[in-house]
Design a protein around this motif. Structure first.
Motif, PDB file in Angstrom:
ATOM      1  N   ALA C 293       0.842  -1.210   0.000  1.00 58.10           N
ATOM      2  CA  ALA C 293       0.000   0.000   0.000  1.00 58.10           C
ATOM      3  C   ALA C 293       0.870   1.250   0.000  1.00 58.10           C
ATOM      4  N   MET C 294       1.971   1.202   0.758  1.00 56.96           N
ATOM      5  CA  MET C 294       2.880   2.355   0.800  1.00 56.96           C
ATOM      6  C   MET C 294       3.520   2.587  -0.566  1.00 56.96           C
ATOM      7  N   GLU C 295       3.907   1.516  -1.213  1.00 62.77           N
ATOM      8  CA  GLU C 295       4.516   1.652  -2.533  1.00 62.77           C
ATOM      9  C   GLU C 295       3.515   2.277  -3.516  1.00 62.77           C
ATOM     10  N   TYR C 296       2.269   1.849  -3.416  1.00 62.08           N
ATOM     11  CA  TYR C 296       1.241   2.401  -4.298  1.00 62.08           C
ATOM     12  C   TYR C 296       1.056   3.900  -4.049  1.00 62.08           C
ATOM     13  N   GLY C 297       1.086   4.274  -2.742  1.00 59.72           N
ATOM     14  CA  GLY C 297       0.992   5.693  -2.380  1.00 59.72           C
ATOM     15  C   GLY C 297       2.141   6.488  -2.974  1.00 59.72           C
ATOM     16  N   SER C 298       3.359   5.964  -2.850  1.00 58.81           N
ATOM     17  CA  SER C 298       4.528   6.693  -3.357  1.00 58.81           C
ATOM     18  C   SER C 298       4.482   6.849  -4.867  1.00 58.81           C
ATOM     19  N   ALA C 299       4.026   5.810  -5.541  1.00 57.88           N
ATOM     20  CA  ALA C 299       3.949   5.885  -6.999  1.00 57.88           C
ATOM     21  C   ALA C 299       2.919   6.921  -7.426  1.00 57.88           C
ATOM     22  N   SER C 300       1.795   6.950  -6.722  1.00 54.31           N
ATOM     23  CA  SER C 300       0.756   7.924  -7.048  1.00 54.31           C
ATOM     24  C   SER C 300       1.297   9.349  -6.862  1.00 54.31           C
ATOM     25  N   ALA C 301       2.037   9.562  -5.758  1.00 52.52           N
ATOM     26  CA  ALA C 301       2.614  10.879  -5.487  1.00 52.52           C
ATOM     27  C   ALA C 301       3.595  11.268  -6.591  1.00 52.52           C
ATOM     28  N   ALA C 302       4.393  10.323  -7.028  1.00 49.08           N
ATOM     29  CA  ALA C 302       5.390  10.608  -8.065  1.00 49.08           C
ATOM     30  C   ALA C 302       4.723  11.077  -9.355  1.00 49.08           C
ATOM     31  N   ILE C 303       3.576  10.520  -9.634  1.00 47.42           N
ATOM     32  CA  ILE C 303       2.848  10.926 -10.847  1.00 47.42           C
ATOM     33  C   ILE C 303       2.271  12.331 -10.709  1.00 47.42           C
ATOM     34  N   VAL C 304       1.642  12.605  -9.570  1.00 47.38           N
ATOM     35  CA  VAL C 304       0.955  13.899  -9.406  1.00 47.38           C
ATOM     36  C   VAL C 304       1.934  15.069  -9.392  1.00 47.38           C
ATOM     37  N   ILE C 305       3.110  14.883  -8.755  1.00 49.12           N
ATOM     38  CA  ILE C 305       4.030  16.027  -8.681  1.00 49.12           C
ATOM     39  C   ILE C 305       4.719  16.317 -10.013  1.00 49.12           C
ATOM     40  N   SER C 306       4.494  15.449 -10.994  1.00 45.79           N
ATOM     41  CA  SER C 306       5.058  15.725 -12.318  1.00 45.79           C
ATOM     42  C   SER C 306       4.053  16.451 -13.205  1.00 45.79           C
ATOM     43  N   LYS C 307       2.851  16.733 -12.657  1.00 45.28           N
ATOM     44  CA  LYS C 307       1.800  17.341 -13.474  1.00 45.28           C
ATOM     45  C   LYS C 307       1.341  18.683 -12.912  1.00 45.28           C
ATOM     46  N   HIS C 308       0.496  19.363 -13.668  1.00 45.70           N
ATOM     47  CA  HIS C 308       0.129  20.747 -13.352  1.00 45.70           C
ATOM     48  C   HIS C 308      -0.837  20.871 -12.192  1.00 45.70           C
ATOM     49  N   SER C 309      -1.774  19.974 -12.091  1.00 47.27           N
ATOM     50  CA  SER C 309      -2.804  20.116 -11.060  1.00 47.27           C
ATOM     51  C   SER C 309      -2.593  19.084  -9.963  1.00 47.27           C
ATOM     52  N   CYS C 310      -3.418  19.156  -8.910  1.00 43.03           N
ATOM     53  CA  CYS C 310      -3.423  18.101  -7.907  1.00 43.03           C
ATOM     54  C   CYS C 310      -4.588  17.157  -8.191  1.00 43.03           C
ATOM     55  N   SER C 311      -5.785  17.707  -8.163  1.00 41.18           N
ATOM     56  CA  SER C 311      -6.978  16.865  -8.278  1.00 41.18           C
ATOM     57  C   SER C 311      -7.077  16.211  -9.654  1.00 41.18           C
ATOM     58  N   ASP C 312      -6.945  17.048 -10.682  1.00 39.97           N
ATOM     59  CA  ASP C 312      -7.179  16.543 -12.028  1.00 39.97           C
ATOM     60  C   ASP C 312      -6.104  15.566 -12.475  1.00 39.97           C
ATOM     61  N   ALA C 313      -4.955  15.609 -11.805  1.00 39.21           N
ATOM     62  CA  ALA C 313      -3.831  14.735 -12.185  1.00 39.21           C
ATOM     63  C   ALA C 313      -3.854  13.392 -11.468  1.00 39.21           C
ATOM     64  N   MET C 314      -4.828  13.173 -10.602  1.00 36.27           N
ATOM     65  CA  MET C 314      -4.849  11.922  -9.834  1.00 36.27           C
ATOM     66  C   MET C 314      -4.861  10.736 -10.804  1.00 36.27           C
ATOM     67  N   PRO C 315      -3.969   9.768 -10.582  1.00 31.47           N
ATOM     68  CA  PRO C 315      -3.793   8.678 -11.558  1.00 31.47           C
ATOM     69  C   PRO C 315      -4.819   7.552 -11.411  1.00 31.47           C
ATOM     70  N   THR C 316      -4.926   6.792 -12.473  1.00 29.33           N
ATOM     71  CA  THR C 316      -5.691   5.543 -12.438  1.00 29.33           C
ATOM     72  C   THR C 316      -4.757   4.418 -11.995  1.00 29.33           C
ATOM     73  N   THR C 317      -5.345   3.245 -11.742  1.00 29.86           N
ATOM     74  CA  THR C 317      -4.500   2.098 -11.372  1.00 29.86           C
ATOM     75  C   THR C 317      -3.541   1.747 -12.504  1.00 29.86           C
ATOM     76  N   ASP C 318      -3.988   1.903 -13.735  1.00 25.92           N
ATOM     77  CA  ASP C 318      -3.112   1.625 -14.874  1.00 25.92           C
ATOM     78  C   ASP C 318      -1.853   2.480 -14.834  1.00 25.92           C
ATOM     79  N   GLU C 319      -2.029   3.754 -14.595  1.00 24.70           N
ATOM     80  CA  GLU C 319      -0.874   4.656 -14.563  1.00 24.70           C
ATOM     81  C   GLU C 319       0.085   4.278 -13.437  1.00 24.70           C
ATOM     82  N   ILE C 320      -0.484   3.968 -12.275  1.00 18.92           N
ATOM     83  CA  ILE C 320       0.381   3.613 -11.143  1.00 18.92           C
ATOM     84  C   ILE C 320       1.094   2.296 -11.419  1.00 18.92           C
ATOM     85  N   ASP C 321       0.344   1.334 -11.874  1.00 22.02           N
ATOM     86  CA  ASP C 321       0.957   0.026 -12.147  1.00 22.02           C
ATOM     87  C   ASP C 321       2.104   0.157 -13.145  1.00 22.02           C
TER      88      ASP C 321
END
Lengths: 331, 331, 331, 331
Positions: C293-321
């Motif tokens: 679960a922690m790894e999934y959290g970290s991956a999600s964070a890594a995706i969001v901080i590379s994008k312009h928004s917070c909410s709209d950039a929230m990833p799908t499971t596909d993106e995290i995987d």
């Protein structure tokens, strides 16, 4: 000789507007309040005291103000009625405001202080809808006092009353009565005091009060210049008080008159200004010469500061006449 | 038999926290306040009264609170000291706050009311920096009262005191003392009362006060369920008062005890709860059986409601013992 | 292996409660805001972002909150609906409140700041009448966030929601999300954070946030002691984040797990915490092992901080995987 | 022909005082704001727009105001400087105030609305200490606008500026610009608008604004009586605008002049009044005949309402001259 033009076709002599509060005077004197055990309740507030003083002297007085919807508010209205003051202009607050309180401490005749309760007070809730043009139109004079300018909506109510008064040739008298604890800053005070004073016919205050009003100018405490400034607006009489050194009254025609003080056994200093104003106004309304009106004011003050209360101690003409007969005014 | 575990290695028996104010009791009874003319000054506030009552009975009391930096504040501290209460936990406000006032009106023994001045009061300015862990750690019991939860920063100060008390095995007693005028809404009150009550060992209140706390549940005024709810947190004793019908005390061990009232010549109803609490707590701290502590509380209340003040009328053990000897408790 | 007991008979997976606001992200990066000329509008607020992130991952999310009665408020509700979040628990303010705003400035990936508009915001007007026991009862988990505790009546609404959640075995997750500008003082913050945290099952925050909460204790930044403290109340999992050094999760059974971070091209740091929380919660609800679960959290964070928004950039499971497949977590 | 007496020995032509804020204009038109996605940032606020418009036409402009100590405040000052406006009279707030915001929504050219953020705004924190007598003394004209009168201490700062202006023969121009959302009540507004207008030389407003000011009188929307009232104080020119029906200007010498409007492709209605005022004032300062100044005002308005912003769209003399050359004014 200088006379203010009070219209004669009016049913009320003097309307006070503004502060109605309660004085709680320590029953024990000459000690700090920590050591007093009980307090007697009186109606207070500068314009209330002046209205009571004027009524005691025989003027037909009225009042525009707002009281709390509780025992304190009802006590005030009952007391004014019992003193023959018209209370039809007094509204009752519906917002849960309280009556302002002034606990007095008399450590010695020279060392008096007041502990004020001024949060959420009913008198400052007076609003423009509580000010009747018809009521003001039926009076000879309107008395305003500084504290009512301290906050909205009371401030707006006073400015509206001033407009109505000017429109209907009601003489406006401004007793400055500056109470710093009521205000946010001296700058704010000066701005509104000046806006109000521009519309007044008679202005009465201490040198310190006029200094506060002149803080944005360089005047150097010059009484003459102070008076001239207000004559350039609507003022006809400007009275500047110098404490125990007496006072000086300027009139628009260029004259000035010095007034002295009467000997008395001082209990406390509270109420001196209000009793002076009520008797001075009484003199003006009787078309007396300025010096005679000033003497009457001083005698009234001498009586009130020898007694326990402010409002309840306001003298009758008999009491004032007796004091004047007994003494010569110290010039 | 049920005993609360008061730690014996503590230098103070009971610390009150919260409201310190002034009662101004009309010197004239059995009439509306509009017709009274003078007031006598007493220290007031529920936790202050309880601390004074406990001290009068011989407990070593202390107080955590904040007073105004004026004559009223100094009077309060002087009175507490004169009553042998430790005032080292009392701070002096530096923000210009005033002392809360309670003007009492006694129209008849059954018809008493209070006119409160609670705007900008010093007691609610108590903050977390005024709460000493060391001070609380040295006491057997901490008494809290609802009004101190009504506003920030006093509310936070009380929650911090509760934390310190629980951490150091200080028995926490909660006298609910709900005063609606102090609060924004009944909903807000219930939330904070519940958060506080969860951390208390002894809870004392009226049925109406517990009903207010249970407004988000469906309880149907069931005393037993009320007590059980608090036993599921930290409570050991829950006392529910039913006015003239007496009170009922539940203990965690499953017992309950009904208490009655004493005959007395009632002057006013103020102070009944505070005098009850101080004598009941005195009993608990002496490890008395619950019924005996309740009887002591009722006798103390009977004495106070026959006198003019709340705080100053708090009885000694001699006075209470005498009344109990004279009467049988009405069940 | 440690699993949180999410009840299965509930129609909603996760209800967020609290802040709903608008992010206005500068369209121009890597310069001070004085030199930006336009802003893009996104839904924001920590619990809103987490609810959106969870919904994006496939959880059935809902929200309890209050929005302004204007275009901003309606935009928020429309966006949540479009993201399949149940908005039946969202009320509309009727007092003239506005939507909170966060203007973001991205001077560089390391130097990001936010200019907040938080006066008179609708989210803090949420009150107890807006919180439905039935709604909470039908959910597996309730997510609270610190800002909703910052002022009345929102604070009381959250405490009531916490009570309902505990009563109905709804797992409570507390994302500390401490925003000093919203609070009067750090002392006030600590008191309410602690009162709330005592009732929570999962607590997620930074070391600095836990330090703030422990300011009345002497803890010396000891992660283990921090976790133990909350296990003595109701907590089962405590996650303490140490910025770029990763995080550590403690579970009540005595284990602890360190989590790392993923490599990414950082545009800005905003949204890291919210995206971490939403994916971590997703893992917990799927009964994953804590490290996964922690790894999934970290991956999600890594995706969001590379994008312009917070909410709209929230990833799908596909993106995290996909990201996890690409990288090894840096330990 | 009627000319206002602008003193020629002054280094600044026009000083604006009051509101400095930010317009956030939706980049997408002809739709509700819920459906817009981005906003462009412009300097806004009526007196700011007029100062910018005047500077664009070639006047030497200055400003007395207060900005927030953040990126928004710095952007405003930078923009004014870039437009050759003297900013030495602009102070920076130190109390944590924010810049007022105006989000614009353009549903159609006829249906435009503004979503305002006016809580805790820096412009209303201007105080008397920020107003320099020397600065005002060096200018030909002072422009005030209603919003700066809405709250203390800005209101007092404006009244002090008015006193300095009258004292030093600086022409005072009052653009009424009444924004109800900024005020507590229409009654309060009327009182302060009237007190200010009594001290002004040129008053420009809509019929509705003058009606608001006359609510304590019975005037029946009579333009002529409105103008006469202000001529009895200090006014020399009173302009009353009747929307698309054009405007009428009264001068103290008894004349009146009707002005029409220009054809244009309207994008939005915002900015019409400010652009009119800046070009009209430009005409007055050039001693043009009133009808010519009015025509210039109307042409400027026609240009601004065809463009996206208010401030940034303010035309040069070339642009206005071109439009006038192209069209006949519709009478």
């Amino acid at each position: 000789m200088y006379n203010v033009d009070f219209k004669t076709d009016r049913s009320i002599d003097l309307i006070g507007i503004g502060r109605l509060c309660i004085d709680l005077n320590a029953d024990q004197f000459n000690r700090p309040m920590e050591e007093t055990s009980s307090f007697t309740k009186y109606v207070g507030g500068s314009p209330a005291n002046i209205a009571i003083g004027s009524a005691r002297l025989g003027l037909k007085s009225g009042f525009i103000g707002k009281v709390s919807d509780d025992q304190m508010g009802r006590f005030i209205v009952q007391y004014l009625k019992a003193n023959h003051i018209d209370t039809s202009g007094i509204s009752v607050d519906q917002t849960g405001a309280v009556t302002g309180l002034a606990f007095t401490e008399i450590k010695s005749p020279e060392e008096c202080s007041i502990l004020m309760y001024r949060d959420n007070v009913a008198d400052l809730k007076l609003d423009t809808s509580n000010v009747s043009e018809e009521y003001i139109k039926n009076s000879k004079a309107l008395l305003i006092s500084g504290t009512a300018l301290a906050a909205s909506p009371s401030r707006e109510a006073v400015f509206l009353a001033l407009d109505y008064a000017r429109k209907h040739d009601v003489v406006v008298i401004f007793d400055l009565d500056y109470r710093p604890y009521t205000w946010t800053s001296a700058q704010e005070t000066a701005v509104y005091y000046n806006l109000a004073a521009e519309k007044c016919d008679v202005i009465i205050g201490t040198r310190e009060e006029f200094d506060m009003m002149e803080q944005f100018e360089s005047n150097d405490n010059d009484d003459h210049r102070t008076a001239q400034k207000w004559f350039s607006y609507h003022a006809e009489i400007v009275v500047i008080k110098h404490g125990s050194e007496g006072s000086i009254a300027y009139t628009k025609d260029g004259s000035s008159h010095r007034g002295g003080t009467f000997k008395t056994k001082v209990l406390k200093t509270f109420g001196a200004g209000d009793s002076y104003a009520s008797a001075f106004i009484y003199g003006l309304m009787n078309q007396w010469e300025i010096p005679k009106a000033m003497e009457y004011g001083s005698a009234s003050a001498a009586i009130v500061i020898s007694k326990h209360s402010c409002s309840d101690a306001m003298p009758t003409t008999d009491e004032i006449d007796r004091l004047i007969a007994e003494q010569k005014v110290k010039k």
